[in-house]
Design a protein around this motif. Sequence first.
Motif, PDB file in Angstrom:
ATOM      1  N   GLN A   1       0.793  -1.181  -0.098  1.00  0.00           N
ATOM      2  CA  GLN A   1      -0.022   0.083   0.157  1.00  0.00           C
ATOM      3  C   GLN A   1       0.784   1.180   0.037  1.00  0.00           C
ATOM      4  OE1 GLN A   1      -3.442   0.461   0.280  1.00  0.00           O
ATOM      5  NE2 GLN A   1      -4.008  -1.686   0.417  1.00  0.00           N
TER       6      GLN A   1
ATOM      7  N   THR B   1     -11.164   8.344  -0.815  1.00  0.00           N
ATOM      8  CA  THR B   1     -11.136   7.544   0.507  1.00  0.00           C
ATOM      9  C   THR B   1     -12.563   7.359   1.220  1.00  0.00           C
ATOM     10  OG1 THR B   1     -11.162   9.757   1.468  1.00  0.00           O
ATOM     11  CG2 THR B   1      -9.048   8.431   1.536  1.00  0.00           C
TER      12      THR B   1
ATOM     13  N   GLU C   1       1.280   8.954  -6.004  1.00  0.00           N
ATOM     14  CA  GLU C   1       1.509  10.560  -5.762  1.00  0.00           C
ATOM     15  C   GLU C   1       2.421  10.981  -6.678  1.00  0.00           C
ATOM     16  OE1 GLU C   1       0.859  10.334  -0.958  1.00  0.00           O
ATOM     17  OE2 GLU C   1       2.677  10.436  -1.566  1.00  0.00           O
TER      18      GLU C   1
ATOM     19  N   LYS D   1       0.688   4.183  -3.118  1.00  0.00           N
ATOM     20  CA  LYS D   1       0.495   5.332  -2.701  1.00  0.00           C
ATOM     21  C   LYS D   1       1.496   6.437  -3.331  1.00  0.00           C
ATOM     22  CE  LYS D   1      -1.671   7.511   1.324  1.00  0.00           C
ATOM     23  NZ  LYS D   1      -0.746   8.122   1.948  1.00  0.00           N
TER      24      LYS D   1
END
Length: 415
Positions: free
Chosen positions: A383, A399, A391, A387
């Motif tokens: 994760q 979310t 980014e 992520k």
Amino acid sequence: MNYRINAPKLAEEGKRKIYWAQVHMPVLLNLKEKLLSESPLKGVKFAGCLHVTKETGVLIRTLRDLGADLTWCGCNPLSTQDDVAAALVDEGVSIYASRGVSNEQYYDDIHSAMGIKPNVTIDDGADLTVEMHNSGNLSEVYGGTEETTTGVVRLRAMEKNGKLKYPIMAVNDAETKHDFDNVYGTGQSALDGIIRATNILISGKIVVVSGYGHVGKGIARRAAGHGANVIITEIDPIAALKAKLDGYTVLPMASAAMTGDLFITTTGCKDVIREEHFLKMKNGTILANAGHFNVEISIDTLKSSSVKVKQINQNTTEYELKKGNKLYLIGEGRLVNLVAAEGHPSEVMDMSFANQLLSAIKLIQVKGSLSPAVYNIEKTQDQQIAKAKLESMDINIDTLTEEQHTYLTGFSEGT
Ligand SMILES: NC(=O)c1ccc[n+]([C@@H]2O[C@H](COP(=O)([O-])OP(=O)(O)OC[C@H]3O[C@@H](n4cnc5c(N)ncnc54)[C@H](O)[C@@H]3O)[C@@H](O)[C@H]2O)c1
């Protein structure tokens, strides 16, 4: 001398290549920036056995900058980028890797790298880990990591047979590794290698892909995208069914052999294409492998069935069979994307090598407390890397609201 490489004079070219990879590996480099002040690898000895490419150059610089004492060797006799090896040696790194080494020198290089008496091994295909075990010299090892499917398969077999003596992090089994590197990375770079070696038009060809796992799926999709008709061969009914429902023709190799123009093996298995298949193939058929070892196309029987062998260019060899048909083998049956092209794009190696770094740090943090086994990568690491990659691409996602979270973790709401 703490290195053995082909061409030290290529260092500047290698540095330019590593720079280009670095520009495309933001996840790994951001991780390094965040960790620099802690020097988490300070005083830890690493031996790496992983294709010496520009992306590996970025990984090596990262490990060094975080404090590691390290030495490196190639994990395939034909995949080393000599200019990258030269650049790293010029920066003082101990590298034992050259393109075109004999089997004997390949193992000499591994043993030279082992000379550091590593605390952590970073492997791709398990040759280093197996040699470490054969040497019996394991007193300083905390653990190791494994980059590829075939290596994980070998190491799980060692574990099952009670032969594994130190813990291994199965980097390949991280989702941010095999669902990207194996699929998109090999998908693109294997075709890149075939095109660089032959300059054939893929469009309109019948391309036979053996194996519909991660690598096979990626290559089939890219070949279809080029306008090829794709045939899949499989031994697993579920994988075969997926291939059929993804729109491909599924055939046994005995039938595919008669119609294919280009064959690409991606199984991790041996003798997938063998003499009985060569004899059925059309004149001009091209053969390539993207699996880890050069065992998928039975090269010995290709040689023994041939009356003449001719080198067409650096990476393509013509085999003239007794009945006159000519078959063309790329890269001596070694992984075509690394032999005839530059390996995976840096963008996917960014995630694979972020996994390598975090797995190595994990091994150091828990040293001594893990029993000898092959460990899956924790979901939190996957994760974190996904992520960070999003980014770096300026992509935002949604979310869960509190209500959605309650709904997804509960059972009371139904029809
Ligand atoms: N070239 C590269 O850069 C690169 C990158 C990643 C993985 N690999 C290597 O590619 C190979 C495949 O990796 P993967 O992640 O796709 O593995 P995988 O397990 O996801 O897929 C392999 C597939 O091959 C099938 N298969 C096995 N034996 C077969 C046979 N005899 N005939 C037809 N199909 C057969 C299996 O059923 C499976 O579906 C491994 O050797 C791996 O190490 C290479």
